[in-house]
Design a protein around this motif. Structure first.
Motif, PDB file in Angstrom:
ATOM      1  N   THR A   1       0.816  -1.214   0.000  1.00  0.00           N
ATOM      2  CA  THR A   1       0.000   0.000   0.000  1.00  0.00           C
ATOM      3  C   THR A   1       0.852   1.268   0.000  1.00  0.00           C
ATOM      4  O   THR A   1       0.412   2.308  -0.485  1.00  0.00           O
ATOM      5  CB  THR A   1      -0.918   0.037   1.232  1.00  0.00           C
ATOM      6  N   ASN A   2       2.054   1.176   0.587  1.00  0.00           N
ATOM      7  CA  ASN A   2       2.947   2.324   0.698  1.00  0.00           C
ATOM      8  C   ASN A   2       4.359   1.891   0.322  1.00  0.00           C
ATOM      9  O   ASN A   2       4.788   0.777   0.669  1.00  0.00           O
ATOM     10  CB  ASN A   2       2.956   2.877   2.123  1.00  0.00           C
ATOM     11  N   SER A   3       5.073   2.775  -0.359  1.00  0.00           N
ATOM     12  CA  SER A   3       6.404   2.397  -0.833  1.00  0.00           C
ATOM     13  C   SER A   3       7.328   3.608  -0.863  1.00  0.00           C
ATOM     14  O   SER A   3       6.944   4.691  -1.316  1.00  0.00           O
ATOM     15  CB  SER A   3       6.310   1.784  -2.234  1.00  0.00           C
ATOM     16  N   LEU A   4       8.537   3.405  -0.377  1.00  0.00           N
ATOM     17  CA  LEU A   4       9.599   4.355  -0.657  1.00  0.00           C
ATOM     18  C   LEU A   4      10.104   4.074  -2.064  1.00  0.00           C
ATOM     19  O   LEU A   4      10.255   2.906  -2.442  1.00  0.00           O
ATOM     20  CB  LEU A   4      10.754   4.202   0.325  1.00  0.00           C
ATOM     21  N   VAL A   5      10.348   5.110  -2.842  1.00  0.00           N
ATOM     22  CA  VAL A   5      11.060   4.939  -4.108  1.00  0.00           C
ATOM     23  C   VAL A   5      12.497   5.376  -3.855  1.00  0.00           C
ATOM     24  O   VAL A   5      12.749   6.474  -3.369  1.00  0.00           O
ATOM     25  CB  VAL A   5      10.400   5.730  -5.252  1.00  0.00           C
ATOM     26  N   THR A   6      13.431   4.493  -4.171  1.00  0.00           N
ATOM     27  CA  THR A   6      14.806   4.655  -3.689  1.00  0.00           C
ATOM     28  C   THR A   6      15.823   4.553  -4.820  1.00  0.00           C
ATOM     29  O   THR A   6      16.568   3.557  -4.921  1.00  0.00           O
ATOM     30  CB  THR A   6      15.115   3.593  -2.617  1.00  0.00           C
ATOM     31  N   PRO A   7      15.898   5.532  -5.702  1.00  0.00           N
ATOM     32  CA  PRO A   7      16.907   5.478  -6.759  1.00  0.00           C
ATOM     33  C   PRO A   7      18.318   5.512  -6.190  1.00  0.00           C
ATOM     34  O   PRO A   7      18.558   6.063  -5.105  1.00  0.00           O
ATOM     35  CB  PRO A   7      16.615   6.738  -7.586  1.00  0.00           C
ATOM     36  N   HIS A   8      19.245   4.915  -6.924  1.00  0.00           N
ATOM     37  CA  HIS A   8      20.646   4.935  -6.514  1.00  0.00           C
ATOM     38  C   HIS A   8      21.149   6.373  -6.406  1.00  0.00           C
ATOM     39  O   HIS A   8      20.802   7.234  -7.221  1.00  0.00           O
ATOM     40  CB  HIS A   8      21.502   4.187  -7.536  1.00  0.00           C
ATOM     41  N   HIS A   9      21.993   6.601  -5.409  1.00  0.00           N
ATOM     42  CA  HIS A   9      22.573   7.931  -5.230  1.00  0.00           C
ATOM     43  C   HIS A   9      24.045   7.791  -4.848  1.00  0.00           C
ATOM     44  O   HIS A   9      24.384   7.059  -3.924  1.00  0.00           O
ATOM     45  CB  HIS A   9      21.813   8.695  -4.140  1.00  0.00           C
TER      46      HIS A   9
END
Length: 261
Positions: free
Chosen positions: A37-45
């Motif tokens: 239902t909920n998600s962090l979107v975590t692109p590489h950094h």
């Protein structure tokens, strides 16, 4: 069970995950089908290949949420990053170019190089924890250094880290060795949350529901509930539940004693 995903690469066109908005929307539908239902979107950094600055990620996440709402996809996404361990990390935090996993800037999704555990890792973790930051080590089961010496995971958890295990690792997608290490991390109480680390619809896909079903079967309902509760606590910036943990090497000793006697 409603699930929270703390690590995925479904933000369109920013790294080696989703390539465009249509793919991102399709991945989001797959997430919802899994019960997320909920998600962090975590692109590489700062991993040497991708740099996704904080303000850019926030803007693109807002655009993605608008697209999700327009399509009627019931997934709430929050901007974050998978931050690579680098000597520039503390400077990036000081310059406000790092996104945490929660709004209180308590939890940081930290990726180590896949090839091993750099010698300065402990010093960096000390610097972070003394500033009130809890590193959440991304997919330690896939790190060659932890594979060679799993008790390093114990050392870092004892220093105040949490760990994020990849659901597909638990199910054997990355091979038997990674699967067994993931299972042992869980048995030693050194694992705290499952995340999808979803990138696409092939090897790096959503397998959260299946991982939780296996966890319930092999470790009990309470463990599955705890993993889900921990994910909720992290995204809310709250304390995770204290558990006693042991070295992974202690597991093998226990098994040897059992067979000897």
């Amino acid at each position: 069970m409603k699930l929270i995903d703390l690590h995925c690469h479904i933000l369109p066109g920013v790294d080696d995950g989703s390539k465009d908005m249509q793919m991102s929307l399709d991945l989001a539908r797959a997430a919802v089908d899994q019960g997320i239902t909920n998600s962090l979107v975590t692109p590489h950094h700062m991993d040497g290949e991708y740099t996704n600055h904080k303000q850019d990620v926030i803007r693109k996440t807002d655009e993605f949420q608008q697209a999700l709402d327009k399509e009627g996809i019931p997934l709430t996404v929050f901007a974050s990053q998978e931050v690579h361990l680098t000597g520039e990390l503390m400077n990036a935090i000081a310059q406000n170019d790092v996104l945490f996993m929660d709004e209180t800037n308590r939890y940081l999704l930290l990726e180590l190089p896949h090839s091993g555990v750099p010698e300065y890792t402990a010093d960096m973790i000390f610097d972070l924890t003394t500033r009130g930051i809890t590193p959440v080590i991304a997919h330690p089961e896939r790190n060659h250094g932890f594979q060679e010496n799993p008790d390093k995971i114990y050392d870092f958890v004892r220093m105040g880290c949490l760990t994020q295990l990849t659901s597909s690792s638990y199910l054997g997608v990355f091979g038997k060795h990674v699967q067994e290490l993931t299972e042992n991390i869980i048995k030693a109480n050194l694992g705290f949350v499952f995340s999808s680390d979803a990138h696409n619809f092939k090897g790096r896909r959503y397998l959260m529901k299946e991982a939780f079903e296996k966890l319930k079967k092999e470790e009990g309902v309470r463990k599955a509930e705890l993993f889900n509760l921990n994910a909720r606590s992290v995204i809310n910036g709250e304390d995770v539940e204290n558990v006693s943990f042991i070295k992974i090497s202690s597991l093998s000793k226990k098994r040897k004693k059992f067979w000897l006697f």
